[in-house]
Design a protein around this motif. Structure first.
Motif, PDB file in Angstrom:
ATOM      1  N   VAL A  67       0.846  -1.187   0.000  1.00 47.49           N
ATOM      2  CA  VAL A  67       0.000   0.000   0.000  1.00 47.49           C
ATOM      3  C   VAL A  67       0.881   1.237   0.000  1.00 47.49           C
ATOM      4  O   VAL A  67       2.021   1.211   0.471  1.00 47.49           O
ATOM      5  N   PRO A  68       0.389   2.366  -0.537  1.00 40.02           N
ATOM      6  CA  PRO A  68       1.154   3.600  -0.500  1.00 40.02           C
ATOM      7  C   PRO A  68       1.385   4.017   0.951  1.00 40.02           C
ATOM      8  O   PRO A  68       0.515   3.845   1.798  1.00 40.02           O
ATOM      9  N   GLU A  69       2.558   4.567   1.228  1.00 36.01           N
ATOM     10  CA  GLU A  69       2.856   4.964   2.596  1.00 36.01           C
ATOM     11  C   GLU A  69       2.178   6.278   2.951  1.00 36.01           C
ATOM     12  O   GLU A  69       1.711   6.465   4.065  1.00 36.01           O
ATOM     13  N   ASP A  70       2.109   7.217   2.012  1.00 38.35           N
ATOM     14  CA  ASP A  70       1.531   8.518   2.292  1.00 38.35           C
ATOM     15  C   ASP A  70       0.023   8.414   2.494  1.00 38.35           C
ATOM     16  O   ASP A  70      -0.657   7.596   1.877  1.00 38.35           O
ATOM     17  N   LEU A  71      -0.491   9.273   3.374  1.00 39.55           N
ATOM     18  CA  LEU A  71      -1.925   9.379   3.604  1.00 39.55           C
ATOM     19  C   LEU A  71      -2.378  10.771   3.200  1.00 39.55           C
ATOM     20  O   LEU A  71      -1.665  11.750   3.435  1.00 39.55           O
ATOM     21  N   GLN A  72      -3.563  10.871   2.604  1.00 37.37           N
ATOM     22  CA  GLN A  72      -4.058  12.161   2.138  1.00 37.37           C
ATOM     23  C   GLN A  72      -5.489  12.385   2.600  1.00 37.37           C
ATOM     24  O   GLN A  72      -6.297  11.458   2.655  1.00 37.37           O
ATOM     25  N   PHE A  73      -5.783  13.630   2.929  1.00 37.41           N
ATOM     26  CA  PHE A  73      -7.143  14.051   3.219  1.00 37.41           C
ATOM     27  C   PHE A  73      -7.230  15.539   2.961  1.00 37.41           C
ATOM     28  O   PHE A  73      -6.418  16.320   3.479  1.00 37.41           O
ATOM     29  N   GLY A  74      -8.213  15.935   2.157  1.00 39.16           N
ATOM     30  CA  GLY A  74      -8.322  17.347   1.817  1.00 39.16           C
ATOM     31  C   GLY A  74      -7.059  17.838   1.150  1.00 39.16           C
ATOM     32  O   GLY A  74      -6.566  17.231   0.196  1.00 39.16           O
ATOM     33  N   THR A 105       2.253  17.961   4.914  1.00 38.08           N
ATOM     34  CA  THR A 105       2.392  18.914   3.823  1.00 38.08           C
ATOM     35  C   THR A 105       1.037  19.446   3.393  1.00 38.08           C
ATOM     36  O   THR A 105       0.051  18.699   3.341  1.00 38.08           O
ATOM     37  N   CYS A 106       1.004  20.742   3.092  1.00 40.18           N
ATOM     38  CA  CYS A 106      -0.182  21.382   2.530  1.00 40.18           C
ATOM     39  C   CYS A 106       0.301  22.307   1.418  1.00 40.18           C
ATOM     40  O   CYS A 106       0.868  23.375   1.697  1.00 40.18           O
ATOM     41  N   GLY A 107       0.118  21.902   0.162  1.00 45.39           N
ATOM     42  CA  GLY A 107       0.636  22.689  -0.956  1.00 45.39           C
ATOM     43  C   GLY A 107       2.150  22.764  -0.899  1.00 45.39           C
ATOM     44  O   GLY A 107       2.830  21.743  -0.827  1.00 45.39           O
ATOM     45  N   GLU A 108       2.680  23.989  -0.877  1.00 49.53           N
ATOM     46  CA  GLU A 108       4.125  24.196  -0.813  1.00 49.53           C
ATOM     47  C   GLU A 108       4.639  24.267   0.617  1.00 49.53           C
ATOM     48  O   GLU A 108       5.841  24.344   0.848  1.00 49.53           O
ATOM     49  N   ARG A 109       3.724  24.266   1.576  1.00 44.68           N
ATOM     50  CA  ARG A 109       4.123  24.407   2.978  1.00 44.68           C
ATOM     51  C   ARG A 109       4.210  23.036   3.647  1.00 44.68           C
ATOM     52  O   ARG A 109       3.433  22.128   3.313  1.00 44.68           O
ATOM     53  N   LEU A 168      -0.533  26.730  10.989  1.00 40.61           N
ATOM     54  CA  LEU A 168       0.676  27.190  10.302  1.00 40.61           C
ATOM     55  C   LEU A 168       0.648  26.814   8.824  1.00 40.61           C
ATOM     56  O   LEU A 168       1.115  27.574   7.970  1.00 40.61           O
ATOM     57  N   LEU A 169       0.087  25.647   8.526  1.00 41.63           N
ATOM     58  CA  LEU A 169       0.013  25.181   7.143  1.00 41.63           C
ATOM     59  C   LEU A 169      -1.086  25.888   6.353  1.00 41.63           C
ATOM     60  O   LEU A 169      -1.150  25.770   5.132  1.00 41.63           O
ATOM     61  N   ARG A 170      -1.982  26.586   7.074  1.00 39.78           N
ATOM     62  CA  ARG A 170      -3.151  27.228   6.450  1.00 39.78           C
ATOM     63  C   ARG A 170      -4.023  26.197   5.738  1.00 39.78           C
ATOM     64  O   ARG A 170      -4.542  26.442   4.644  1.00 39.78           O
TER      65      ARG A 170
END
Length: 228
Positions: free
Chosen positions: A127-134, A146-150, A207-209
């Motif tokens: 399975v992919p290691e990264d998790l994503q939401f929104g 990570t959120c975009g470039e931040r 902080l990540l906005r």
């Protein structure tokens, strides 16, 4: 390093836990114990364990069914199966369903530790290691959110808490559940510890906005939600 032992023989489970964290094992490792199959399955699903020692004969749900279920769900946690039965058919079944190693009781302590070290060294590509939401991406290998470039770095406990929240989207996780799954059965911590780490994560999301926030429901728990 955290290892889960799913074994209904209490004395054996305690011996294995001491072995893993003792002089012959990895002193940086901690072991949690589940003495029935249903509790074991729930803990495996938490995603916080580096490996599982799984007995075959268990009350509630046997080891084969647990193994089959977690692999069906895409959970790639390495599994070392234990059984008192040396029948070839059982060994083949366990390996075919996704066990990383199959050890027959009785076994030597050194053999079990060697098997455990071996499965922990194997790379997992199920399975992919990264998790994503929104707009968030969690990268456990880099302890990074990570959120975009931040991006922000997470402490070990922040990482485990965010991973649990992202693995349980739409579900509230109680303080007790977070403490159990992050600090373990023997964790000498209070509910204030969970609250503190939720506060740390909220600051980092700010902080990540990010449009994702940690929402709470009184006397129920926490979950991630996305602002539209």
């Amino acid at each position: 390093m955290r290892i889960l032992i799913v074994e209904d023989e209490h004395a054996l489970a305690e011996t294995l836990a001491d072995l893993i964290s003792g002089p012959g094992g990895d002193r940086s490792s901690n072991a949690d114990i589940a003495e029935n199959g249903l509790d074991g399955l729930e803990l495996i699903r938490s995603g916080i364990y580096d490996a599982v020692i799984l007995d075959v004969m268990l009350p509630g749900m046997n080891g084969f069914d647990i193994l089959k279920q977690i692999r069906k769900e895409g959970i790639a946690t390495p599994v070392l199966m234990l059984t008192a039965r040396s029948d070839l058919t059982d060994r083949v079944k366990g390996l075919d369903w996704g066990a990383d190693y199959y050890l027959t009781k009785p076994f030597e302590n050194e053999e079990l530790l060697a098997c455990l070290r071996s499965i922990l060294r194997r790379p997992s590509n199920m399975v992919p290691e990264d998790l994503q939401f929104g707009d968030l991406t969690l990268t456990p290998s880099a302890s990074k959110l990570t959120c975009g470039e931040r991006e922000v770095l997470l402490s070990a406990k922040e990482l485990e808490m965010m991973r649990l929240l992202m693995q349980n989207i739409g579900q509230y996780l109680s303080k007790e559940t977070l403490i159990l799954k992050i600090w373990g059965y023997d964790g000498d911590v209070s509910s204030n510890s969970a609250e503190a780490y939720i506060s740390f994560l909220r600051r980092k999301l700010k902080l990540l906005r990010s449009t994702v926030q940690i929402c709470s429901a009184r006397n129920i728990g926490y979950r991630l939600e996305q602002n539209q």
